[in-house]
Write an enzyme that holds these catalytic residues in place. Structure first.
Site, PDB file in Angstrom:
ATOM      1  N   GLU A  36       0.879  -1.157   0.000  1.00  0.00           N
ATOM      2  CA  GLU A  36       0.000   0.000   0.000  1.00  0.00           C
ATOM      3  C   GLU A  36       0.925   1.218   0.000  1.00  0.00           C
ATOM      4  OE1 GLU A  36      -2.818   0.026   3.238  1.00  0.00           O
ATOM      5  OE2 GLU A  36      -3.512   2.023   2.662  1.00  0.00           O
ATOM      6  N   ARG A 271       5.057 -13.132   9.481  1.00  0.00           N
ATOM      7  CA  ARG A 271       5.724 -11.884   9.179  1.00  0.00           C
ATOM      8  C   ARG A 271       7.068 -11.833   9.892  1.00  0.00           C
ATOM      9  NH1 ARG A 271       2.285  -7.768   9.346  1.00  0.00           N
ATOM     10  NH2 ARG A 271       3.823  -6.186   9.783  1.00  0.00           N
ATOM     11  N   LYS A 281       4.455   0.906  10.108  1.00  0.00           N
ATOM     12  CA  LYS A 281       4.611   2.150   9.342  1.00  0.00           C
ATOM     13  C   LYS A 281       4.208   3.360  10.167  1.00  0.00           C
ATOM     14  CE  LYS A 281       3.480   0.213   4.891  1.00  0.00           C
ATOM     15  NZ  LYS A 281       2.391   0.161   3.941  1.00  0.00           N
TER      16      LYS A 281
END
Ligand code: ATP
Ligand code: MG
Length: 570
Positions: A36, A271, A281
């Site tokens: 994204e 992850r 982020k």
């Protein structure tokens, strides 16, 4: 490498091998990396990139770079450009022949909209006009089934009309949502009529004001995969509970004949969690916006632009990702593993050189003033074919301040009055005294050299000394700024539990020194890497280093000073 890791790294490849044996995809392998564009990529994304592009490379397939830009508010072109550059820097390509597999989810907005109308026509979606609170309250819980919305049984005509008017901009944000019509009693809460479109009167970085309704990520993602003919859609574990909805959406559209089977398969993997770093982020953005670091590409940041500026090579990051493997269970990887990958990559490549980081003058009183001579050392100790480097020795040298002690502590065997050491690749010298200023600071050290002790000359090894110190010739050395970086956080898990990650910032993660380096480095260009003997691996700063004004960043020291136990066998 343990067997466990090697085996774990293969579970996705096992699935692909099995598919190839069955002929499921006729041996086609098509993956995607779908960021994204709402921030810079971090080291966690590197795992996903290496996995997706690595699989495509090994199976002679292709990996798409797809910007998942379905969320209008937070996305920006600046991030798109940086992500493209970073993927290429890491060494991957989304080109196949003359076709570029670079996609934007926003290019599919019309198609996604048409699929939603189709779901409505087939009785698989409805417009819900409950408030957000009502919807939340009626969702139920893990132990309690949800309640059907009073709008659930709207007719197809009414739903179509409302959905078109949503698109036309007749309603305010939040007034209606389009929901999939599945089962409010499903034990999986994600299957209780999830929202698939919401109203957002917001400007989009690519589609501008063309849309005021936007698809939800969980609806858009399977369609993006199907539109691009993705075979294996690899994502992180938090999407495991979404897999039934992923399959449901594709099943509806396959049944309706929009897509040909087989449908893309979602496969989840763990992850990357890296100690002494954060990979959120939002928190990374806070470090930048609150001025705790000097930008997204600050060499202390775990962003890929930060790691690049710090001096990490693409190869070291790929090596790291290979070593950590791909497993199905979440785990923590020690920062030391990333740093060791850098050392292992650079050790055979980086030329050796000398830097004096905390300079103290050493004067060889019996060496003639104005005289100089050449000393030689290998460019690389294990690669004699790379030749030798030559550097001058003269009467005045720079040595490390820590290599001299006026009153030596026990076990100190470098320079102190009366002691002999070897000047690395030069002569044996004996310390004869030192100068001090009014405050007692040592300003210079004096010594005498032994003319028959030069390294590499016959008889030089009859001098037995314990200390061997590095130096550069004062009139010849190049001044350089050296930025000594260390880990950004001093806590291995800076944002675990209730902790505030800002409390764990390491105040010593950046120190700047004025150093002197070997004159042979005069031709250094940005991003050249070198090993300064004893100090570690360094890179000429991408932006600030210029010939005549050198700036080096320490990438990593030669040994892991953070390890709980010293590594065996050095
Ligand atoms: P956000 O923090 O904004 O939710 P994200 O970390 O999920 O973002 P995306 O841009 O959505 O970032 O991620 C792109 C891809 O990278 C996704 O497929 C995601 O699963 C993967 N990814 C993100 N973080 C990690 C991580 N720590 N380890 C492995 N893969 C990751
Ligand atoms: Mg995400």
């Amino acid at each position: 490498m343990s067997n466990e890791l090697t085996a774990a790294s293969n579970f996705i490849r096992n699935i692909i091998d099995e598919d190839n044996r069955n002929g499921k995809w006729a041996e086609r392998v098509e993956t995607r990396f779908p960021p994204e564009p709402n921030g810079y990529l971090h080291v966690g994304h590197a795992k996903s990139i290496c996995l997706n592009f690595g699989i495509a490379r090994d199976y002679h397939g292709i990996c798409h770079l797809r910007f998942d830009d379905t969320n209008p508010e937070k996305e920006e072109t600046e991030y798109v450009d940086a992500i493209i550059e970073t993927v290429k820097w890491l060494g991957f390509s989304y080109e196949q022949g003359d076709k570029e597999h670079l996609y934007f989810a926003s290019d599919y907005f019309e198609k996604l909209y048409q699929c939603a109308e189709l779901l409505i026509r087939n009785g698989r979606a409805y417009v819900d006009s409950q408030t957000a609170e009502e919807m939340r309250a009626n969702r139920g819980s893990l132990t309690e089934r949800g309640k059907d919305s009073p709008f659930r049984n709207r007719t197809v005509e009414e739903n179509l009309d409302l959905f078109r008017r949503m698109r036309a901009g007749e309603f305010a944000d939040g007034q209606h949502v389009l929901r999939a019509k599945i089962d409010m009693g499903s034990p999986n809460i994600n299957m209780r009529d999830p929202a698939i479109y919401r109203i957002r009167h917001a400007h989009h970085h690519r589609t501008g004001d063309a849309w005021c309704i936007y698809p939800m990520y969980t609806y858009a993602h399977p369609l993006e995969d199907a539109i691009e003919n993705i075979t294996h859609s690899l994502c992180t574990l938090e999407f495991e509970d979404q897999r039934p909805f992923y399959d449901w959406v594709l099943e509806q559209l396959a049944e309706a004949g929009v897509f040909k089977r087989p449908m893309p398969q979602q496969i989840e993997f763990a992850r990357l969690n890296l100690t002494y770093a954060i990979t959120s982020k939002r928190k990374l953005r806070q470090l930048v916006s609150d001025g705790h670091v000097d930008g997204w590409d600050d060499p202390r940041m775990p962003t890929l632009v930060g790691l690049r500026r710090r001096g990490f090579t693409p190869e070291s990051i790929q090596l790291f990702c290979e070593r950590i493997g791909v497993a199905k269970n979440d785990s923590w990887i020690d920062m030391g593993v990333l740093e060791q990958a850098l050392r292992d990559d650079l050790d055979p490549k980086a030329a050796r050189s000398v830097a004096v980081l905390d300079p103290l003058k050493l004067i060889i009183d019996n060496y003639p003033e104005g005289q100089q001579e050449a000393c030689q050392a290998p460019v690389h100790p294990h690669h004699p074919e790379r030749g030798v480097r030559t550097f001058p020795l003269s009467r005045e040298l720079w040595i490390e301040r820590e290599d001299f002690q006026a009153e030596p502590v026990k076990g100190f065997f470098r320079l102190f009055p009366g002691n002999k050491v070897r000047l690395r690749y030069g002569y044996v010298v004996e310390c004869t005294g030192f100068d001090q200023d009014a405050d007692g600071n040592v300003t210079a050290v004096h010594c005498q050299y032994f003319a028959d002790s030069k390294s590499g000359t016959p008889g030089a090894d009859t001098y037995k000394v314990k200390g061997n110190i590095h130096w550069v010739s004062a009139p010849h050395a190049l001044a350089a700024q050296v930025r000594l970086y260390d880990r950004l956080f001093s806590d291995p898990n800076p944002d675990a539990g209730e902790k505030n990650f800002l409390d764990a910032l390491n105040p010593n993660a950046k120190r700047i020194t004025q150093a002197f380096v070997e004159p042979g480095l005069t031709g250094t260009v940005a991003e050249d890497r070198v090993q300064f003997e004893r100090h570690g691996y360094f890179v000429a700063d991408r932006y600030d280093s210029q010939p005549g004004k050198l700036v080096f960043n320490r990438i990593v020291s030669l040994k892991d000073s953070w390890a709980a136990k010293p590594a065996k066998g050095k």
